[in-house]
Design a protein around this motif. Structure first.
Motif, PDB file in Angstrom:
ATOM      1  N   THR A 127       2.703  13.826 -20.015  1.00 48.44           N
ATOM      2  CA  THR A 127       1.617  14.409 -20.678  1.00 48.44           C
ATOM      3  C   THR A 127       0.472  14.480 -19.501  1.00 48.44           C
ATOM      4  O   THR A 127      -0.092  15.612 -19.261  1.00 48.44           O
ATOM      5  N   GLU A 152       7.493  15.958 -24.580  1.00 49.80           N
ATOM      6  CA  GLU A 152       7.407  14.451 -24.694  1.00 49.80           C
ATOM      7  C   GLU A 152       8.545  14.110 -25.877  1.00 49.80           C
ATOM      8  O   GLU A 152       8.877  12.956 -25.472  1.00 49.80           O
ATOM      9  N   GLU A 153       8.644  15.022 -26.781  1.00 57.43           N
ATOM     10  CA  GLU A 153      10.064  14.586 -27.570  1.00 57.43           C
ATOM     11  C   GLU A 153      11.273  14.371 -27.021  1.00 57.43           C
ATOM     12  O   GLU A 153      12.070  13.369 -27.208  1.00 57.43           O
ATOM     13  N   ASP A 197       3.495  21.930 -24.748  1.00 58.34           N
ATOM     14  CA  ASP A 197       4.768  21.977 -25.678  1.00 58.34           C
ATOM     15  C   ASP A 197       5.154  20.534 -25.888  1.00 58.34           C
ATOM     16  O   ASP A 197       5.657  19.890 -25.016  1.00 58.34           O
ATOM     17  N   ARG A 198       5.244  20.172 -27.045  1.00 55.27           N
ATOM     18  CA  ARG A 198       5.514  18.712 -27.357  1.00 55.27           C
ATOM     19  C   ARG A 198       6.876  18.445 -27.229  1.00 55.27           C
ATOM     20  O   ARG A 198       7.609  17.360 -27.459  1.00 55.27           O
ATOM     21  N   SER A 199       7.860  19.716 -27.175  1.00 60.05           N
ATOM     22  CA  SER A 199       9.327  19.377 -27.062  1.00 60.05           C
ATOM     23  C   SER A 199       9.286  18.607 -25.799  1.00 60.05           C
ATOM     24  O   SER A 199      10.536  17.900 -25.690  1.00 60.05           O
ATOM     25  N   THR A 201      -5.352  15.383 -31.545  1.00 55.49           N
ATOM     26  CA  THR A 201      -4.560  16.305 -31.369  1.00 55.49           C
ATOM     27  C   THR A 201      -2.979  15.783 -31.600  1.00 55.49           C
ATOM     28  O   THR A 201      -1.775  16.205 -32.172  1.00 55.49           O
ATOM     29  N   ARG A 202      -2.845  14.302 -31.362  1.00 46.64           N
ATOM     30  CA  ARG A 202      -1.593  13.618 -31.552  1.00 46.64           C
ATOM     31  C   ARG A 202      -1.464  13.225 -32.910  1.00 46.64           C
ATOM     32  O   ARG A 202      -0.373  12.844 -33.358  1.00 46.64           O
ATOM     33  N   ARG A 262       6.103   5.682 -25.720  1.00 44.70           N
ATOM     34  CA  ARG A 262       4.958   6.662 -25.613  1.00 44.70           C
ATOM     35  C   ARG A 262       3.844   6.697 -24.502  1.00 44.70           C
ATOM     36  O   ARG A 262       3.582   7.348 -24.061  1.00 44.70           O
TER      37      ARG A 262
END
Length: 281
Positions: free
Chosen positions: A187, A169-170, A165-167, A90-91, A179
């Protein structure tokens, strides 16, 4: 009006029949575990003597302890490997062989257990000696069960990661987090319910397996399902009912505890988000 009432009654009837089909056999098993008769399905009065007989059955208890240890380490290893596989799926951006990698990860989902057990046995016999791996025993069962369950964990965790929602992590990386720190602080807490679900699923699959374990089990590593299966051939003993009742209670307790921990974590996360919104306003 009559049609609406009729449809409602029909839905309730289907619901009751569905739950009865699923849980009535379990209820009967629990009831007959307190049966005083030597015949498992002939009621002769209330008694707990078969629980005492079970506690004195050394072979059955040893098999249960073997199965619990294998299931615990299988679920732990499968959760770690499955989470790593889900992160890759997925990443990571597309890389050569990603489609093949995904197919290999999910292959045990559709592959018969007989083939998995036989292939693991052949692998351990052919190359296990060079790697120092035994072809029979607890380690062999553990390897086979991890191979079986890692795909289930990967699918469960991947579905949760895809919804994340990857925002978040960003935003954490924009604030200076690397990371690894983002994974452990952002995460991992969010996907914790999926990890618990995957762990419990892997634990249950390992604890329940008969086919694969029968290929790679040894004299000193007889698992509980194999022991039960061999004893049932001579007739169902009330001790089996008592053992199944205790296992069901233990698994139910573990599921309730897992649900409570996830519920508490979700409530804490919602409270933190509300406090953050109030501070911003």
């Amino acid at each position: 009006m009559n049609d609406t009432v009729g449809m409602r009654m029909l839905r309730w009837a289907v619901l009751v029949l569905g739950f009865a089909f699923l849980y009535l056999p379990i209820v009967l098993l629990v009831v007959y575990s307190f049966n005083s008769s030597r015949l498992a399905m002939v009621w002769a009065g209330f008694s707990v003597k078969w629980y005492g007989e079970l506690m004195r059955d050394r072979q059955m208890l040893d098999a249960a302890w073997v199965s619990l240890r294998i299931a615990f380490w299988t679920a732990t290893a499968a959760t770690v490997i499955g989470t790593l596989g889900a992160m890759v799926m997925t990443r990571f951006r597309r890389f050569p062989g990603k489609t093949l990698f995904g197919a290999l990860v999910t292959a045990p989902l559709v592959m018969p257990e007989v083939i998995i057990g036989l292939s693991i046995l052949l692998m351990l016999v052919s190359v296990g000696g060079a790697l120092g791996l035994p072809s029979k025993g607890m380690v062999a069962i553990w390897i086979a069960h991890v191979t079986l369950t890692v795909s289930f964990v990967t699918v469960v965790v991947s579905s949760r990661l895809q919804e994340l929602d990857r925002s978040l992590e960003e935003a954490a990386m924009d604030l200076g987090a690397n990371r690894l720190k983002v994974f452990f602080l952002i995460t991992l807490p969010i996907i914790a319910p999926a990890l618990v679900s995957g762990w419990l699923l892997a634990f249950t699959l390992s604890l329940d397996d008969v086919v694969i374990a029968s290929f790679v089990s040894g004299p000193e590593s007889t698992t509980l399902p194999i022991k039960i299966f061999s004893s049932v051939r001579l007739g169902v003993s009330p001790k089996i009912n008592a053992l199944a009742t205790l296992l069901m209670m233990a698994v139910s307790l573990a599921a309730v505890i897992g649900w409570w921990l996830m519920y508490r974590e979700d409530k804490r996360r919602q409270r933190d988000m509300q406090l953050a919104l109030q501070d911003n306003s």
